[in-house]
Design an enzyme around this catalytic site. Sequence first.
Site, short mmCIF file in Angstrom:
data_model
loop_
_atom_site.label_atom_id
_atom_site.label_comp_id
_atom_site.label_asym_id
_atom_site.label_seq_id
_atom_site.Cartn_x
_atom_site.Cartn_y
_atom_site.Cartn_z
N ARG A 221 0.85 -1.19 0.00
CA ARG A 221 0.00 0.00 0.00
C ARG A 221 0.89 1.23 0.00
NH1 ARG A 221 -3.46 -2.96 -1.39
NH2 ARG A 221 -5.48 -3.39 -0.42
N HIS A 269 -1.41 -0.02 -9.70
CA HIS A 269 -2.00 -0.96 -8.73
C HIS A 269 -2.53 -2.21 -9.46
CE1 HIS A 269 -4.05 -1.25 -4.54
NE2 HIS A 269 -3.83 -2.46 -5.04
N1 LIG Z 1 -0.77 -4.31 -5.08
C1 LIG Z 1 -1.68 -5.23 -5.16
O1 LIG Z 1 -2.24 -5.46 -6.23
C2 LIG Z 1 -2.03 -6.04 -3.94
C3 LIG Z 1 -2.81 -7.20 -4.09
C4 LIG Z 1 -3.10 -7.96 -2.98
C5 LIG Z 1 -2.63 -7.59 -1.72
N2 LIG Z 1 -1.87 -6.47 -1.60
C6 LIG Z 1 -1.35 -6.09 -0.27
O2 LIG Z 1 -0.57 -7.16 0.25
C7 LIG Z 1 -0.82 -7.24 1.65
C8 LIG Z 1 -0.40 -8.61 2.17
O3 LIG Z 1 -1.32 -9.61 1.75
P1 LIG Z 1 -1.25 -11.10 2.35
O4 LIG Z 1 -2.41 -11.83 1.79
O5 LIG Z 1 0.10 -11.67 2.17
O6 LIG Z 1 -1.47 -10.78 3.93
P2 LIG Z 1 -1.23 -11.75 5.18
O7 LIG Z 1 -1.30 -13.17 4.77
O8 LIG Z 1 -2.16 -11.26 6.24
O9 LIG Z 1 0.28 -11.46 5.62
C9 LIG Z 1 0.67 -10.27 6.22
C10 LIG Z 1 2.11 -10.40 6.71
O10 LIG Z 1 2.54 -9.11 7.18
C11 LIG Z 1 3.07 -9.27 8.49
N3 LIG Z 1 2.86 -8.07 9.30
C12 LIG Z 1 1.70 -7.45 9.60
N4 LIG Z 1 1.91 -6.38 10.40
C13 LIG Z 1 3.25 -6.35 10.62
C14 LIG Z 1 4.09 -5.51 11.38
N5 LIG Z 1 3.61 -4.47 12.09
N6 LIG Z 1 5.41 -5.77 11.39
C15 LIG Z 1 5.93 -6.82 10.70
N7 LIG Z 1 5.18 -7.66 9.95
C16 LIG Z 1 3.86 -7.42 9.91
C17 LIG Z 1 2.31 -10.44 9.09
O11 LIG Z 1 3.04 -10.95 10.20
P3 LIG Z 1 2.56 -12.28 10.96
O12 LIG Z 1 2.99 -13.41 10.03
O13 LIG Z 1 3.30 -12.28 12.22
O14 LIG Z 1 1.07 -12.19 11.11
C18 LIG Z 1 2.26 -11.37 7.88
O15 LIG Z 1 3.45 -12.11 7.76
C19 LIG Z 1 -2.32 -6.93 1.77
O16 LIG Z 1 -2.65 -6.49 3.08
C20 LIG Z 1 -2.50 -5.83 0.73
O17 LIG Z 1 -2.34 -4.56 1.31
C21 LIG Z 1 -1.58 -5.69 -2.67
#
Ligand SMILES: NC(=O)c1ccc[n+]([C@@H]2O[C@H](COP(=O)([O-])OP(=O)(O)OC[C@H]3O[C@@H](n4cnc5c(N)ncnc54)[C@H](OP(=O)(O)O)[C@@H]3O)[C@@H](O)[C@H]2O)c1
Length: 306
Positions: A221, A269
Amino acid sequence: MRILYHANITKPEPWLAGFRAALPGADIAVWEPGAPPADYAVVWAPPQQLIDEQPGLKAIFNTGAGVDALMPLRIPPNTLLVRLDDAGMSVQMAEYVCHAVIRHVRELDLYEADMRQGNWTFRKPRDRRDFPCGVMGLGVLGTRVARALQHFEFPVLGWSRTPRQVEGVRCLSGAGGFDEFLAATRVLVCLLPLTPDTRDLLDRRTLGKLMKGGYLVNVARGGQVVDQDLLALLDEGHLAGATLDVFRDEPLPPEHPFWRHPKLTLTPHTSARTLRDETIAQIAGKIRALERGEPVAGVVDRERGY
Ligand SMILES: NC(=O)c1ccc[n+]([C@@H]2O[C@H](COP(=O)([O-])OP(=O)(O)OC[C@H]3O[C@@H](n4cnc5c(N)ncnc54)[C@H](OP(=O)(O)O)[C@@H]3O)[C@@H](O)[C@H]2O)c1
């Protein structure tokens, strides 16, 4: 069973048809103010009015992985908030990030410019061991990206909130592991959710800790990057460049300096798009599971914000 659909960026008809085929017998309609009470809502960036008018929803399904747009809304505590769990996004993210990293490391951008000028020139091969890649966020997407980067034999580090283990990846976690992670990283890939803890996380101090000649790939983001600090580090030469898919304001405003910066590669995006068929299949499967009283993956923890 009644399901409401709300998204102002996609045409609703194919979504309604897809859900009708996946959940025969369910009543599925586009949300309108004053809609009768429903059991489930499938949404992208819904208005507070939808939530307020539907206090009996069993679950709200977000048609994306990131739920930051939902967090400011007041949602009843009994309504589950469920995000997309991969649904075809992780392979897209892996190909996007590997492309960005390889394009930078192999200097393909410079070769493209040379060839356009009619210059048949070679550059000295660069050693992939000099480009350790640090993946912030080892969730569904970050883990897939880390594995894909390993495939190309880059040294890979990972950083998460709680300790994680990914084979072959040097995993660090929490505030205590952050500086060590940054200092050992040359190519930083951001795949964190946007939460109060991660907003503005990539600023002059943190980006300045990357190895000299660092490179940023932000596919999470825009709110995680302090734009002016990134520009300053690019102009001072500490960072070699960045590939940015996400921005604080989207679409990126025409006057924003990112548009014209020579060290930046921008995309709108699009690194991991929501795929309609996969998304409908996943949400329909979760609705069936909830109706049977079973738990589902991807339930958002509202305290931590993701
Ligand atoms: N650009 C695009 O087209 C696009 C598409 C899809 C998603 N995204 C972005 O990608 C993000 C991640 O997606 P995901 O499905 O992989 O999410 P996810 O499975 O919830 O994984 C999030 C990861 O971030 C870590 N995290 C969260 N808060 C943190 C902090 N304060 N410090 C360190 N690590 C932290 C979590 O740690 P833990 O393992 O300890 O919980 C986890 O490993 C989404 O939230 C979205 O914003 C972007």
